[in-house]
Design a protein around this motif. Structure first.
Motif, PDB file in Angstrom:
ATOM      1  N   PRO A  57       0.802  -1.226   0.000  1.00 42.43           N
ATOM      2  CA  PRO A  57       0.000   0.000   0.000  1.00 42.43           C
ATOM      3  C   PRO A  57       0.831   1.271   0.000  1.00 42.43           C
ATOM      4  O   PRO A  57       0.458   2.267  -0.628  1.00 42.43           O
ATOM      5  N   PHE A  58       1.986   1.259   0.682  1.00 39.10           N
ATOM      6  CA  PHE A  58       2.795   2.473   0.746  1.00 39.10           C
ATOM      7  C   PHE A  58       3.468   2.784  -0.589  1.00 39.10           C
ATOM      8  O   PHE A  58       3.887   3.908  -0.822  1.00 39.10           O
ATOM      9  N   ALA A  95      -1.596  14.067   5.691  1.00 41.08           N
ATOM     10  CA  ALA A  95      -2.175  13.344   4.549  1.00 41.08           C
ATOM     11  C   ALA A  95      -1.542  11.960   4.420  1.00 41.08           C
ATOM     12  O   ALA A  95      -2.246  10.967   4.173  1.00 41.08           O
ATOM     13  N   PHE A  96      -0.223  11.878   4.602  1.00 39.87           N
ATOM     14  CA  PHE A  96       0.436  10.586   4.487  1.00 39.87           C
ATOM     15  C   PHE A  96      -0.010   9.639   5.596  1.00 39.87           C
ATOM     16  O   PHE A  96      -0.288   8.456   5.350  1.00 39.87           O
ATOM     17  N   ILE A  97      -0.086  10.146   6.818  1.00 44.81           N
ATOM     18  CA  ILE A  97      -0.513   9.293   7.942  1.00 44.81           C
ATOM     19  C   ILE A  97      -1.941   8.804   7.723  1.00 44.81           C
ATOM     20  O   ILE A  97      -2.263   7.629   7.928  1.00 44.81           O
ATOM     21  N   GLY A 100      -2.034   6.483   4.486  1.00 49.33           N
ATOM     22  CA  GLY A 100      -1.251   5.286   4.778  1.00 49.33           C
ATOM     23  C   GLY A 100      -1.964   4.386   5.772  1.00 49.33           C
ATOM     24  O   GLY A 100      -2.004   3.163   5.599  1.00 49.33           O
ATOM     25  N   GLY A 101      -2.545   4.997   6.804  1.00 47.64           N
ATOM     26  CA  GLY A 101      -3.305   4.212   7.783  1.00 47.64           C
ATOM     27  C   GLY A 101      -4.523   3.546   7.160  1.00 47.64           C
ATOM     28  O   GLY A 101      -4.822   2.382   7.441  1.00 47.64           O
ATOM     29  N   MET A 102      -5.229   4.283   6.304  1.00 43.22           N
ATOM     30  CA  MET A 102      -6.397   3.701   5.638  1.00 43.22           C
ATOM     31  C   MET A 102      -5.996   2.553   4.720  1.00 43.22           C
ATOM     32  O   MET A 102      -6.697   1.542   4.620  1.00 43.22           O
ATOM     33  N   ALA A 110     -10.295  -5.387   4.860  1.00 39.07           N
ATOM     34  CA  ALA A 110     -11.324  -5.242   3.822  1.00 39.07           C
ATOM     35  C   ALA A 110     -11.103  -6.222   2.669  1.00 39.07           C
ATOM     36  O   ALA A 110     -10.940  -5.836   1.518  1.00 39.07           O
ATOM     37  N   ARG A 111     -11.070  -7.524   2.967  1.00 43.79           N
ATOM     38  CA  ARG A 111     -10.932  -8.538   1.929  1.00 43.79           C
ATOM     39  C   ARG A 111     -12.282  -8.781   1.256  1.00 43.79           C
ATOM     40  O   ARG A 111     -13.322  -8.809   1.911  1.00 43.79           O
ATOM     41  N   LEU A 112     -12.227  -8.964  -0.061  1.00 40.27           N
ATOM     42  CA  LEU A 112     -13.437  -9.272  -0.803  1.00 40.27           C
ATOM     43  C   LEU A 112     -13.962 -10.644  -0.405  1.00 40.27           C
ATOM     44  O   LEU A 112     -13.188 -11.586  -0.179  1.00 40.27           O
TER      45      LEU A 112
END
Length: 402
Positions: A57-58, A95-97, A100-102, A110-112
């Motif tokens: 994600p990062f 914004a990064f925190i 990045g956290g989300m 949040a797996r399908l």
């Protein structure tokens, strides 16, 4: 959008405590609005990236947020605007925190949840991830949208009446129905090469209106980077000449748009006799690579002269990597539909490049081609933006170089 709202509410509050007394309240307010603009840009970038596979994600969050704030800095520079450095820096960190956290939260929770009609190619998608798969056993089952996010089925085969009724009944109740081939394509980022239909005739003429705009953007960006590029090239060329004998540039015939050959320019990273003492492709820890060459290859600086190929209209910033003419001929003989990759201009970076790096063996080249076809079929501003931010991450981290 919550991140943008957070920035809009909190940024003005931070401005009241700006540590620089020389910054006026009006400049603080302007900076707050610019921070909000940057966060909205980050949100727009990341929202359009959700559909594309990402290993980390990062690797998308950091470049996307950085790019948005870089645009704001350009606006400040061009407009000669006064601003609060501490407020802008605080907005960037926030914004990064937040994003990045989300991203970490979605990755872990949040797996399908997908149900599978167990016929045709749909049976194979359960080997993919990341998702929670539920293989259906009974066509009379009733599935709630609160439990399952969608149903995957092979829509290209003939199902018996009970399963057809099940799919129709589920769709009319608002349950998303996904074709198994498309599901595999978007979960892996690759297009299968089993049938010509998997590629699609539209691959020959992919979104031509956007490609015209893309060519104009390529040219303008290339002109814009020349003032920075030329001095950097001069320094690297000097280092190459000091490190080993031979010319600073490497010129090779490569296959371009619609199969036409062109001269591709790169900075030389190998010894002058490299082609005489080794294979035509590069391997890990290749002894032919010079000391300076190892550094510039790690950070992909050897690709910089290809900007001149863009100015000549032979290449794009983003597209399938141009293959050497000899290797392309070999691949065409053993990989089905290989020539389809020439339906767009080759690029300095691309979808296959950010996912694999350099490849040489036929098996790797086949997978690379599946990645190229994914790009050709789905070329769009959002996919180009995704590839751009991933490329920034790769260049900074040194991943994917050989």
């Amino acid at each position: 959008m919550a991140g943008a709202i957070l920035a809009a509410v909190v940024a003005p509050f931070i401005a009241r405590f700006d540590i620089d007394p020389r910054v006026h309240l009006w400049d603080q307010t302007n900076t707050s609005l610019l921070v909000l603009l940057a966060v909205l840009g980050s949100h727009a970038f990341l929202r359009s990236f959700v559909r594309y596979p990402s290993q980390d994600p990062f690797s998308t969050v950091l470049p996307a947020v950085s790019a948005s704030f870089a645009v704001v800095l350009i606006i400040i520079t061009v407009g000669h605007l006064n601003y609060s450095r501490s407020l802008l820096a605080m907005g960037y960190v926030m914004a990064f925190i937040w994003y990045g956290g989300m991203a970490l939260y979605r990755e872990r929770t949040a797996r399908l949840r997908l149900a599978v009609v167990p016929f045709g190619t749909a049976r194979d998608v359960t080997q993919l991830g990341p998702a929670d798969w539920w293989v259906l056993q009974d066509a009379s089952a009733t599935i709630s949208p609160r439990v399952i996010d969608g149903i995957v089925a092979d829509l290209n085969i003939e199902l018996d009446a009970d399963w057809e009724n099940f799919i129709v009944r589920s769709a009319t109740q608002g349950m998303p129905i996904y074709d198994s081939t498309l599901t595999r394509t978007f979960m892996t980022g690759e297009v299968d090469l089993v049938h010509a239909g998997d590629i699609g005739i539209d691959a020959l003429y992919p979104r031509r209106n956007y490609l015209y705009i893309k060519s104009a953007i390529d040219f303008l960006v290339s002109i814009a980077v020349l003032p920075v590029l030329l001095p950097l090239l001069a320094v690297i060329c000097l280092l190459i000449k000091l490190d080993s004998s031979g010319p600073a540039f490497f010129v090779q015939s490569r296959v371009g748009y619609r199969g036409k050959l062109f001269k591709c320019y790169k900075l030389r990273s190998m010894r002058l006799d490299a082609e005489l003492t080794g294979p035509g492709f590069t391997t890990a820890q290749d002894p032919r690579v010079t000391r300076v060459g190892r550094f510039i290859r790690r950070y992909h600086l050897d690709e910089l002269p290809q900007v001149f190929n863009i100015l000549k209209g032979k290449m794009s910033w983003i597209g399938p990597r141009p293959e050497a003419a000899k290797l392309a001929q070999e691949y065409e003989q053993c990989i089905p539909y290989y020539a389809f990759r020439h339906s767009v201009k080759p690029g300095i970076t691309g979808w296959a490049a950010i996912r694999q790096g350099n490849v040489a063996e036929v098996a790797e080249a086949t997978r690379k081609l599946r990645n190229d076809f994914f790009y050709i079929k789905n070329v769009s501003p959002s996919l180009d933006a995704f590839i751009t931010v991933k490329t920034v991450w790769i260049v900074l981290s040194g991943f994917g170089s050989k």
